[in-house]
Design an enzyme around this catalytic site. Structure first.
Site, mmCIF file in Angstrom:
data_model
loop_
_atom_site.group_PDB
_atom_site.id
_atom_site.type_symbol
_atom_site.label_atom_id
_atom_site.label_comp_id
_atom_site.label_asym_id
_atom_site.label_seq_id
_atom_site.Cartn_x
_atom_site.Cartn_y
_atom_site.Cartn_z
ATOM 1 N N TYR A 276 0.794 -1.242 0.000
ATOM 2 C CA TYR A 276 0.000 0.000 0.000
ATOM 3 C C TYR A 276 0.821 1.285 0.000
ATOM 4 O O TYR A 276 0.267 2.376 -0.039
ATOM 5 C CB TYR A 276 -0.933 -0.002 1.227
ATOM 6 C CG TYR A 276 -1.651 -1.303 1.351
ATOM 7 C CD1 TYR A 276 -2.638 -1.654 0.434
ATOM 8 C CD2 TYR A 276 -1.293 -2.237 2.327
ATOM 9 C CE1 TYR A 276 -3.260 -2.883 0.489
ATOM 10 C CE2 TYR A 276 -1.911 -3.471 2.386
ATOM 11 C CZ TYR A 276 -2.891 -3.788 1.469
ATOM 12 O OH TYR A 276 -3.494 -5.005 1.523
ATOM 13 N N ASP B 256 3.064 2.543 -2.216
ATOM 14 C CA ASP B 256 3.148 3.300 -3.463
ATOM 15 C C ASP B 256 1.903 4.178 -3.630
ATOM 16 O O ASP B 256 2.009 5.391 -3.809
ATOM 17 C CB ASP B 256 3.287 2.339 -4.659
ATOM 18 C CG ASP B 256 4.426 1.352 -4.449
ATOM 19 O OD1 ASP B 256 5.577 1.795 -4.389
ATOM 20 O OD2 ASP B 256 4.148 0.144 -4.319
ATOM 21 N N GLY C 173 7.837 -0.031 5.727
ATOM 22 C CA GLY C 173 7.842 0.572 4.390
ATOM 23 C C GLY C 173 8.314 2.011 4.394
ATOM 24 O O GLY C 173 9.360 2.344 4.939
ATOM 25 N N GLU C 174 7.502 2.882 3.796
ATOM 26 C CA GLU C 174 7.895 4.297 3.729
ATOM 27 C C GLU C 174 6.840 5.221 4.332
ATOM 28 O O GLU C 174 7.146 6.074 5.167
ATOM 29 C CB GLU C 174 8.167 4.699 2.265
ATOM 30 C CG GLU C 174 8.558 6.158 2.152
ATOM 31 C CD GLU C 174 9.074 6.564 0.787
ATOM 32 O OE1 GLU C 174 9.720 5.736 0.111
ATOM 33 O OE2 GLU C 174 8.850 7.721 0.400
HETATM 34 O O1 TRH Z 1 2.352 -1.195 2.653
HETATM 35 P P1 TRH Z 1 3.804 -0.918 2.676
HETATM 36 O O2 TRH Z 1 4.652 -2.075 2.950
HETATM 37 O O3 TRH Z 1 4.185 -0.274 1.315
HETATM 38 C C1 TRH Z 1 5.388 -0.136 0.620
HETATM 39 C C2 TRH Z 1 5.264 -0.868 -0.676
HETATM 40 O O4 TRH Z 1 5.467 -2.218 -0.444
HETATM 41 C C3 TRH Z 1 6.221 -0.357 -1.672
HETATM 42 O O5 TRH Z 1 6.304 -1.165 -2.830
HETATM 43 C C4 TRH Z 1 7.585 -0.103 -1.097
HETATM 44 O O6 TRH Z 1 8.235 0.699 -2.026
HETATM 45 C C5 TRH Z 1 7.473 0.683 0.178
HETATM 46 O O7 TRH Z 1 6.603 0.033 1.124
HETATM 47 C C6 TRH Z 1 8.805 0.950 0.811
HETATM 48 O O8 TRH Z 1 4.127 0.220 3.788
HETATM 49 P P2 TRH Z 1 3.857 1.789 3.838
HETATM 50 O O9 TRH Z 1 4.801 2.516 2.932
HETATM 51 O O10 TRH Z 1 3.884 2.169 5.233
HETATM 52 O O11 TRH Z 1 2.396 2.005 3.282
HETATM 53 C C7 TRH Z 1 1.249 1.642 3.977
HETATM 54 C C8 TRH Z 1 0.122 2.604 3.649
HETATM 55 O O12 TRH Z 1 -1.103 2.089 4.115
HETATM 56 C C9 TRH Z 1 0.294 3.968 4.296
HETATM 57 O O13 TRH Z 1 -0.136 4.984 3.409
HETATM 58 C C10 TRH Z 1 -0.641 3.921 5.475
HETATM 59 C C11 TRH Z 1 -1.745 3.063 4.925
HETATM 60 N N1 TRH Z 1 -2.590 2.376 5.913
HETATM 61 C C12 TRH Z 1 -3.924 2.733 6.000
HETATM 62 O O14 TRH Z 1 -4.381 3.647 5.285
HETATM 63 N N2 TRH Z 1 -4.717 2.059 6.878
HETATM 64 C C13 TRH Z 1 -4.255 1.069 7.692
HETATM 65 O O15 TRH Z 1 -5.041 0.495 8.480
HETATM 66 C C14 TRH Z 1 -2.861 0.745 7.611
HETATM 67 C C15 TRH Z 1 -2.303 -0.325 8.503
HETATM 68 C C16 TRH Z 1 -2.071 1.410 6.706
#
Ligand code: TRH
Length: 390
Positions: free
Chosen positions: A20, A22, A281-282
């Protein structure tokens, strides 16, 4: 045309590589550009079902739809045919996502040509400062793309942060009733509210079961709030039941409660309401920094353990003097030779939480001084436009 002109148009291209983050980053950026800078944003995204997880208003079957003032278009193929009139004043590709060739050809026919950015991933490594804003000429067409890097120093693009975020967070954290109401909607009880609340968002390989064991056997009550689908094996084995949203169980000092996956703004509130956040992630990693609370980062894994280098680069910047945080972070990410079990590290980590909390505030003040990524990007775009003819 200035890059704060309300008539400005912007196209943001997002390919969902994984999970999520990206779309999480692109959606946040798109909304901020529209809301705070009045820009007409089109967000092209190839994976609408993933988008829907963080934004329930998305219709996964719609080729185009408007959500929160942003035009969302399904980026279904690379074959689109475009005319110069279809091209935005500013084009952002997220993470070198290869925008459609027809779009690039039409960009080259525009006068003036659009400002074109490749928005890169976040890293604390030193080389980022040297690459931030570097130009790259197209091999055939009269187009230049610039690299734009988020980062932790004034020589990078900074971190994404909405203008009202800090006020909203402070208000929320100063209001125990609002916080209790917020968590109450997920079934969090009064006694869980009074315990140490920890949110848990990590990749499946994190040593969650070992940490659960430490929390369960500890003397402080802990409530671990886990979004649906996260750490499923460890959560189900603790619950001895399916990890469906609403499921909860207390064993020893630990309560584990499964939350639904919430919309992005509510995920912020979850981080604000907890005393400690495990993020990954980021995007969640950055949001934890804006939450002003201690956090442990599970970094996205890369081949040949490249991510360990990135993790250390961040810890070198963030956690100098915070030995307990460094130790648990390295262990959590499998970067500590010979010590794969985080449980023995927990008591000292917990004792250091107040110190880490104070540090989180101080870090936030430092990051605020770098400005916010979106505004920094528009300032740089304006500087490019003003030094070119037409
Ligand atoms: O989901 P991630 O692991 O995402 C990424 C991707 O894998 C990507 O390809 C990679 O480049 C990057 O990591 C480093 O972790 P991240 O970045 O924290 O994204 C999660 C998103 O989901 C963030 O915008 C918050 C959102 N989120 C919600 O909206 N509701 C929720 O309940 C949760 C747990 C997260």
């Amino acid at each position: 045309m200035s890059f704060n002109d309300p008539a400005l148009t912007l196209a943001l291209f997002c390919r969902v590589v994984d999970n999520y983050g990206d779309i999480g980053i692109c959606w946040r950026l798109a909304r901020q550009l529209q809301r705070e800078h009045g820009i007409a944003v089109t967000l092209w995204v190839d994976d609408l079902p993933s988008f829907r997880r963080i934004c329930p208003a998305i219709d996964p079957a719609a080729a185009r739809q408007e959500v929160d003032g942003v035009l969302v278009r399904h980026w279904a193929s690379q074959d689109g045919v475009f005319a110069p009139g279809d091209i935005a004043d500013m084009v952002i590709e997220f993470f070198a996502c290869d925008i459609p060739p027809g779009y690039i050809t039409a960009m080259a026919q525009c006068e003036p040509r659009p400002v074109w950015f490749n928005l890169e991933g976040l890293s604390a490594e030193e080389w980022v400062e040297g690459c931030h804003t570097l130009p790259s000429s197209h091999p055939r067409l009269p187009l230049t793309k610039h690299f734009f890097f988020p980062g932790f120093t004034a020589k990078t693009g900074g971190l994404m942060r909405e203008a009202r975020l800090d006020d909203e967070r402070r208000q929320f954290q100063a209001d125990p009733v609002t916080m209790a109401d917020f968590l109450g909607q997920f079934g969090v009880t009064a006694s869980e509210m009074a315990s140490t609340k920890v949110s848990l968002f990590c990749y499946p390989h994190a040593p969650v079961a070992q940490l659960f064991a430490a929390w369960q056997g500890g003397s402080h009550a802990i409530t671990c709030l886990v979004p649906d689908g996260v750490a499923k094996d460890a959560v189900e084995s603790f619950l001895e039941a399916p990890a469906d949203p609403g499921a909860a169980r207390t064993r020893g000092a630990l309560t584990v409660r499964v939350l639904p996956f919430v919309a992005q703004p509510d995920y912020d509130r979850l981080l604000w309401a907890c005393e400690l956040n495990f993020v990954r992630g980021e995007d969640s990693f950055v949001r934890a920094q804006w939450a002003g609370r201690p956090f442990v980062w599970h970094i996205y894994p890369q081949d040949e353990n490249l991510h360990h280098k990135k993790l250390r680069a961040f810890l070198d910047r963030y956690a100098t003097g915070l030995d307990r945080l460094c130790a648990l972070s390295l262990c959590w990410n499998g970067a500590m030779p010979g010590n794969p079990d985080p449980a023995p590290l927990w008591p000292a980590f917990q004792a250091a939480l107040p110190e880490m909390h104070a540090h989180a505030d101080e870090w936030q003040r430092r990051m605020l001084a770098n400005g916010d990524l979106t505004s920094n990007m528009l300032i740089f775009a304006s500087s490019l436009r003003s030094c070119r003819p037409g």
